[in-house]
Design a protein around this motif. Sequence first.
Motif, PDB file in Angstrom:
ATOM      1  N   HIS A 116       0.857  -1.195   0.000  1.00 27.72           N
ATOM      2  CA  HIS A 116       0.000   0.000   0.000  1.00 27.72           C
ATOM      3  C   HIS A 116       0.887   1.236   0.000  1.00 27.72           C
ATOM      4  CE1 HIS A 116      -3.196   2.779   0.786  1.00 27.72           C
ATOM      5  NE2 HIS A 116      -4.084   1.831   0.982  1.00 27.72           N
ATOM      6  N   PRO A 117       0.698   2.153  -0.964  1.00 26.81           N
ATOM      7  CA  PRO A 117       1.598   3.313  -1.048  1.00 26.81           C
ATOM      8  C   PRO A 117       1.602   4.179   0.195  1.00 26.81           C
ATOM      9  CG  PRO A 117      -0.317   3.615  -2.467  1.00 26.81           C
ATOM     10  CD  PRO A 117      -0.322   2.192  -2.026  1.00 26.81           C
ATOM     11  N   MET A 118       0.514   4.176   0.959  1.00 31.04           N
ATOM     12  CA  MET A 118       0.491   4.991   2.169  1.00 31.04           C
ATOM     13  C   MET A 118       1.573   4.573   3.158  1.00 31.04           C
ATOM     14  SD  MET A 118      -3.488   5.543   3.138  1.00 31.04           S
ATOM     15  CE  MET A 118      -4.626   6.390   2.042  1.00 31.04           C
ATOM     16  N   ALA A 119       1.951   3.295   3.166  1.00 33.70           N
ATOM     17  CA  ALA A 119       2.953   2.820   4.120  1.00 33.70           C
ATOM     18  C   ALA A 119       4.278   3.537   3.916  1.00 33.70           C
ATOM     19  CB  ALA A 119       3.131   1.310   3.991  1.00 33.70           C
ATOM     20  N   ALA A 120       4.620   3.817   2.661  1.00 32.37           N
ATOM     21  CA  ALA A 120       5.860   4.538   2.371  1.00 32.37           C
ATOM     22  C   ALA A 120       5.668   6.050   2.506  1.00 32.37           C
ATOM     23  CB  ALA A 120       6.356   4.189   0.968  1.00 32.37           C
ATOM     24  N   ASP A 121       4.466   6.527   2.254  1.00 28.55           N
ATOM     25  CA  ASP A 121       4.207   7.967   2.303  1.00 28.55           C
ATOM     26  C   ASP A 121       4.189   8.510   3.732  1.00 28.55           C
ATOM     27  OD1 ASP A 121       4.047   8.052  -0.423  1.00 28.55           O
ATOM     28  OD2 ASP A 121       1.857   8.020  -0.503  1.00 28.55           O
TER      29      ASP A 121
END
Length: 380
Positions: free
Chosen positions: A160-165
Amino acid sequence: MRIALVAAEPSGDQLAAGLMRRIAELHPEVRFEGIGGEAMLAAGLESLAPMEQLSVMGLVEVLGRLPRLLKLRHDLIRRWKDQPPDLFIGVDAPDFNLKLETRMREGGVPTVHYVCPTVWAWRPGRVKKIRRAADLVLSIFPFEEAFLHQHQVPSAYVGHPMAADYPLQPDRVAAREALGLKKEAPVLAVLPGSRVGEVKRLAPPFLGAARLCLEKLPQLQVATPLATVRTQEEFQRACRETASELDITLVRNRTRQALEAADVVLVASGTATFEALLCERPMVVGYRLNALTHGIIRGLKLLQIEHVSMANLLTGEPLAREYLQGECTAENLAGALLDLFGDAERRDVIAARYRQVHESLVMETNDLAARAVLKQMEKT
């Protein structure tokens, strides 16, 4: 290269926008068309209809808008049958997108479904529809991969991109300054959902809970992020009717700051529980479906899991108390919130566990998803 996409809600809009930007970096000549929100439009989408037409949840709730939804899907099928795109990507919204994907695939258009439908949680029979509809499923959570493999559904786990964001060390002080909140007074983040129907059902008990917390915590500040003008208007109406005495900071599309500023979070079950986990904030989860929808789900035993919030599913333990349907009352929610406000040690334990999960989920999601999509196009 021409890619068609359909997203139905803010979380899908954000996911698709990140994917679109990375594909455009790899193939600058690409064109995107379909249905999406503000983020997808900013990433270059040619909009064919407002995303709000699709933002509806629940078995019964859909019925009132079914003719319009069916016409919209029919119009999209006809357009893309006459002018086939090189690829179709359905972003979440399985009740709308799986049928659309099936028709696209039957017409020779390769299809990708981004976000594994929650077949592991409820309505498991849908896995057959997924297998018929999608050439590839992009899954965003690690426990989905084994399920899809077990059911012979081609998939790629992209995270999930939020994990890196989201930062691994949230800055509470900076978030409070950005939102104009007092540094020392307690802050409750209230997130009543991303759809108008959710806000209508959840704002009264959520605001009632906040009001009860205010009686015990006189300096309490409330921060509420909302995704659209309509949800903001509905929440403001509920505030005027039931919680005029609360000190509420209302913001548009600043969910991360609201969560980072908070000591404790009151949140609707959904993507926002994942965001609260990434911000390492202890939370209480509430949700109410339309009563008839809930009765159908219970009567047909469609729900397959004990806990509904993504935060609890990812940790594997019920760190976030969940209050659903009749249990989602101001009194129950307030009791659970005050327990968290009064127990700093418990809050620290929860935050540490959430950070462990957060660290395990960090991946280059947009790049992985874009390359999986492009590889699928090459296959067909």
